[in-house]
Design a protein around this motif. Structure first.
Motif, PDB file in Angstrom:
ATOM      1  N   GLN A 137      46.089  -3.596 -63.457  1.00 50.70           N
ATOM      2  CA  GLN A 137      47.232  -2.362 -62.971  1.00 50.70           C
ATOM      3  C   GLN A 137      48.315  -2.551 -62.437  1.00 50.70           C
ATOM      4  OE1 GLN A 137      46.409   0.535 -64.358  1.00 50.70           O
ATOM      5  NE2 GLN A 137      44.871  -0.617 -65.412  1.00 50.70           N
ATOM      6  N   SER A 138      48.410  -3.947 -61.921  1.00 44.78           N
ATOM      7  CA  SER A 138      49.533  -4.278 -60.949  1.00 44.78           C
ATOM      8  C   SER A 138      50.694  -4.997 -61.780  1.00 44.78           C
ATOM      9  CB  SER A 138      49.073  -5.168 -59.837  1.00 44.78           C
ATOM     10  OG  SER A 138      48.356  -4.690 -58.932  1.00 44.78           O
ATOM     11  N   ASP A 139      51.896  -4.497 -61.731  1.00 44.05           N
ATOM     12  CA  ASP A 139      53.181  -5.492 -62.290  1.00 44.05           C
ATOM     13  C   ASP A 139      54.231  -4.669 -62.157  1.00 44.05           C
ATOM     14  OD1 ASP A 139      54.124  -6.779 -64.323  1.00 44.05           O
ATOM     15  OD2 ASP A 139      53.728  -5.457 -65.903  1.00 44.05           O
ATOM     16  N   ARG A 140      55.433  -5.269 -62.224  1.00 43.66           N
ATOM     17  CA  ARG A 140      56.550  -4.808 -61.978  1.00 43.66           C
ATOM     18  C   ARG A 140      56.722  -4.097 -60.675  1.00 43.66           C
ATOM     19  NH1 ARG A 140      57.953  -2.173 -67.929  1.00 43.66           N
ATOM     20  NH2 ARG A 140      57.649  -4.010 -68.892  1.00 43.66           N
ATOM     21  N   GLY A 141      56.159  -4.797 -59.768  1.00 42.48           N
ATOM     22  CA  GLY A 141      56.264  -4.215 -58.240  1.00 42.48           C
ATOM     23  C   GLY A 141      55.625  -2.991 -57.823  1.00 42.48           C
ATOM     24  N   GLN A 198      46.708 -13.629 -56.819  1.00 43.01           N
ATOM     25  CA  GLN A 198      47.642 -13.518 -57.913  1.00 43.01           C
ATOM     26  C   GLN A 198      47.963 -12.094 -58.165  1.00 43.01           C
ATOM     27  OE1 GLN A 198      45.464 -14.690 -61.738  1.00 43.01           O
ATOM     28  NE2 GLN A 198      44.198 -16.209 -60.606  1.00 43.01           N
ATOM     29  N   THR A 199      47.301 -11.094 -57.689  1.00 45.54           N
ATOM     30  CA  THR A 199      47.891  -9.822 -57.573  1.00 45.54           C
ATOM     31  C   THR A 199      49.111  -9.771 -56.646  1.00 45.54           C
ATOM     32  OG1 THR A 199      45.624  -8.959 -58.161  1.00 45.54           O
ATOM     33  CG2 THR A 199      47.180  -7.230 -57.592  1.00 45.54           C
ATOM     34  N   ASN A 200      48.782 -10.312 -55.335  1.00 42.85           N
ATOM     35  CA  ASN A 200      49.723 -10.156 -54.516  1.00 42.85           C
ATOM     36  C   ASN A 200      51.002 -10.712 -54.851  1.00 42.85           C
ATOM     37  OD1 ASN A 200      48.147  -8.926 -52.794  1.00 42.85           O
ATOM     38  ND2 ASN A 200      48.098 -10.626 -51.324  1.00 42.85           N
ATOM     39  N   ILE A 201      51.118 -11.785 -55.727  1.00 40.71           N
ATOM     40  CA  ILE A 201      52.336 -12.483 -56.389  1.00 40.71           C
ATOM     41  C   ILE A 201      52.965 -11.479 -57.204  1.00 40.71           C
ATOM     42  CG2 ILE A 201      53.191 -14.368 -58.143  1.00 40.71           C
ATOM     43  CD1 ILE A 201      51.064 -15.991 -56.767  1.00 40.71           C
ATOM     44  N   LYS A 202      52.420 -10.784 -58.101  1.00 34.87           N
ATOM     45  CA  LYS A 202      52.888  -9.636 -58.999  1.00 34.87           C
ATOM     46  C   LYS A 202      53.500  -8.735 -58.123  1.00 34.87           C
ATOM     47  CE  LYS A 202      50.245  -8.662 -62.900  1.00 34.87           C
ATOM     48  NZ  LYS A 202      49.078  -8.354 -63.448  1.00 34.87           N
ATOM     49  N   GLN A 248      30.495  -4.286 -58.544  1.00 30.60           N
ATOM     50  CA  GLN A 248      31.660  -3.409 -58.088  1.00 30.60           C
ATOM     51  C   GLN A 248      32.733  -4.346 -57.433  1.00 30.60           C
ATOM     52  OE1 GLN A 248      30.968  -2.495 -53.912  1.00 30.60           O
ATOM     53  NE2 GLN A 248      31.646  -0.325 -54.130  1.00 30.60           N
ATOM     54  N   LEU A 249      32.523  -5.498 -56.556  1.00 28.11           N
ATOM     55  CA  LEU A 249      33.347  -6.397 -56.122  1.00 28.11           C
ATOM     56  C   LEU A 249      34.136  -6.924 -57.500  1.00 28.11           C
ATOM     57  CD1 LEU A 249      31.538  -8.118 -53.601  1.00 28.11           C
ATOM     58  CD2 LEU A 249      33.178  -6.117 -52.997  1.00 28.11           C
ATOM     59  N   TYR A 250      33.568  -7.537 -58.407  1.00 26.94           N
ATOM     60  CA  TYR A 250      34.438  -7.966 -59.573  1.00 26.94           C
ATOM     61  C   TYR A 250      35.342  -6.856 -60.263  1.00 26.94           C
ATOM     62  CZ  TYR A 250      35.120 -10.371 -63.960  1.00 26.94           C
ATOM     63  OH  TYR A 250      35.626 -11.095 -65.053  1.00 26.94           O
ATOM     64  N   MET A 251      34.559  -5.769 -60.448  1.00 31.57           N
ATOM     65  CA  MET A 251      35.568  -4.721 -61.057  1.00 31.57           C
ATOM     66  C   MET A 251      36.729  -4.318 -60.154  1.00 31.57           C
ATOM     67  SD  MET A 251      36.076  -1.206 -60.803  1.00 31.57           S
ATOM     68  CE  MET A 251      34.616  -0.581 -59.972  1.00 31.57           C
ATOM     69  N   ILE A 252      36.703  -4.192 -58.990  1.00 32.15           N
ATOM     70  CA  ILE A 252      37.977  -3.749 -58.290  1.00 32.15           C
ATOM     71  C   ILE A 252      39.008  -4.942 -58.299  1.00 32.15           C
ATOM     72  CG2 ILE A 252      38.562  -3.452 -55.724  1.00 32.15           C
ATOM     73  CD1 ILE A 252      35.867  -1.924 -55.349  1.00 32.15           C
ATOM     74  N   SER A 253      38.410  -6.106 -57.869  1.00 32.41           N
ATOM     75  CA  SER A 253      39.572  -7.357 -57.993  1.00 32.41           C
ATOM     76  C   SER A 253      40.141  -7.078 -59.424  1.00 32.41           C
ATOM     77  CB  SER A 253      38.945  -8.455 -57.635  1.00 32.41           C
ATOM     78  OG  SER A 253      38.262  -8.487 -56.669  1.00 32.41           O
ATOM     79  N   LYS A 254      39.572  -7.166 -60.586  1.00 33.37           N
ATOM     80  CA  LYS A 254      40.112  -7.331 -62.069  1.00 33.37           C
ATOM     81  C   LYS A 254      40.848  -6.183 -62.263  1.00 33.37           C
ATOM     82  CE  LYS A 254      39.028  -8.200 -66.828  1.00 33.37           C
ATOM     83  NZ  LYS A 254      37.937  -8.435 -67.862  1.00 33.37           N
ATOM     84  N   HIS A 255      40.285  -4.961 -62.129  1.00 30.29           N
ATOM     85  CA  HIS A 255      41.023  -3.766 -62.170  1.00 30.29           C
ATOM     86  C   HIS A 255      42.234  -3.619 -61.284  1.00 30.29           C
ATOM     87  CE1 HIS A 255      41.579   0.625 -63.270  1.00 30.29           C
ATOM     88  NE2 HIS A 255      42.055   0.452 -62.094  1.00 30.29           N
ATOM     89  N   SER A 256      42.553  -4.108 -60.147  1.00 27.08           N
ATOM     90  CA  SER A 256      43.641  -4.049 -59.413  1.00 27.08           C
ATOM     91  C   SER A 256      44.733  -4.904 -59.923  1.00 27.08           C
ATOM     92  CB  SER A 256      43.414  -4.393 -57.913  1.00 27.08           C
ATOM     93  OG  SER A 256      42.604  -3.559 -57.360  1.00 27.08           O
ATOM     94  N   HIS A 257      44.114  -6.168 -60.509  1.00 24.60           N
ATOM     95  CA  HIS A 257      44.854  -7.323 -61.145  1.00 24.60           C
ATOM     96  C   HIS A 257      45.589  -6.624 -62.471  1.00 24.60           C
ATOM     97  CE1 HIS A 257      46.152 -11.011 -63.394  1.00 24.60           C
ATOM     98  NE2 HIS A 257      46.567 -11.153 -61.934  1.00 24.60           N
TER      99      HIS A 257
END
Length: 268
Positions: free
Chosen positions: A32-36, A244-248, A21-30
């Motif tokens: 799906q995150s792009d262009r602000g 990494q996601t926060n940077i995106k 669950q923790l792995y999926m949430i982190s990878k999925h969020s990354h």
């Protein structure tokens, strides 16, 4: 208020799913995150509750303006986000979603996990014993997902795990597969605005259902990536993905969010 109970079975054990669950949430969020747009992690730290014990608290901002239907985009600011707060006392979690721009909107999710095929009809008796609710089973192998999210590599009907030997789930798999566990989610959606309440609450439940289906398909399809991880490993992975996601996501919003919040309405 619209209340539904979702039951999502997985070809895993509850102990295995804790990592997945923790792995999926982190990878999925990354992904799906792009262009602000996507998920900004504001806080992620240990938390102790006098009743539930030790857990993990996270706070996130979910930017999703472009993913809203046209009728919703017409009434919300251009930069729109939902605040997610989660208290993880696995195998029990609480998640809340609110929005400062829409103070009469909220989503409340309570989740419990058990090693069964979704057969516990009284798991939420303490939380919602006297409340009428619809029970919705979600089948990660056979339920259809929106076409734009479909990937053959993440289709449990085609995927077979090299590390566990599990996979290529066929219709009726929940009745015979071992191991099997179930994620029980009690989801309450509130949007107390006359004329829009039913439409919005039904729309949100459809979105919630799609997210649950897609996320749990991915958690299984990525099992070979996380199966050998320890809790320390997945927490380190989670930390790196959050950075990494926060940077995106954050660069576009860092100078505007606080100003927007200061002008947010106090009622709708």
């Amino acid at each position: 208020m619209l209340l539904k109970e979702y039951r999502i079975c997985m070809p895993l054990t509850v102990d295995e799913y804790k990592i997945g669950q923790l792995y999926m949430i982190s990878k999925h969020s990354h992904e799906q995150s792009d262009r602000g747009e996507g998920v900004e992690v504001v806080q992620n730290e240990p938390f102790e509750d006098p009743h539930h014990g030790n857990g993990q608290f996270t706070e996130k901002r979910v930017y999703l303006n472009s993913k809203l239907p046209s009728w919703a985009r017409a009434v919300v600011p251009k930069i729109f986000y939902v605040t997610e707060k989660a208290w993880n006392y696995y195998p029990y979690t609480i998640t809340e979603y609110t929005c400062s721009f829409l103070p009469k909107f909220s989503i409340h999710i309570e989740t419990k996990y058990e090693d069964n095929k979704g057969s516990n009809d009284s798991i939420f008796d303490n939380e919602a014993k006297d409340l009428e609710r619809e029970v919705c089973f979600i089948d990660i192998a056979c339920d259809e997902i929106p076409e734009r999210y479909y990937k053959e590599s993440e289709d449990p009907k085609h995927f077979k795990s090299e590390k566990t030997g599990r996979g290529q789930l066929r219709e009726g798999w929940r009745d015979s597969h071992q191991p099997i566990m179930c994620s029980y989610k009690l989801v309450t959606v509130k949007f107390e605005v006359w004329g829009l309440q039913t439409r919005v609450e039904q729309f949100v439940h459809k979105v919630v259902r799609d997210i649950l289906l897609i996320g749990h398909r991915q958690a299984f399809a990525w099992v070979d990536e996380w199966y050998d991880m320890t809790m320390d490993d997945v927490r380190e992975y989670e930390k790196n993905m959050h950075e990494q996601t926060n940077i995106k996501v954050c660069n576009q919003h860092s100078s505007t969010v606080d100003d927007i919040e200061s002008h947010a309405p106090t009622s709708t």
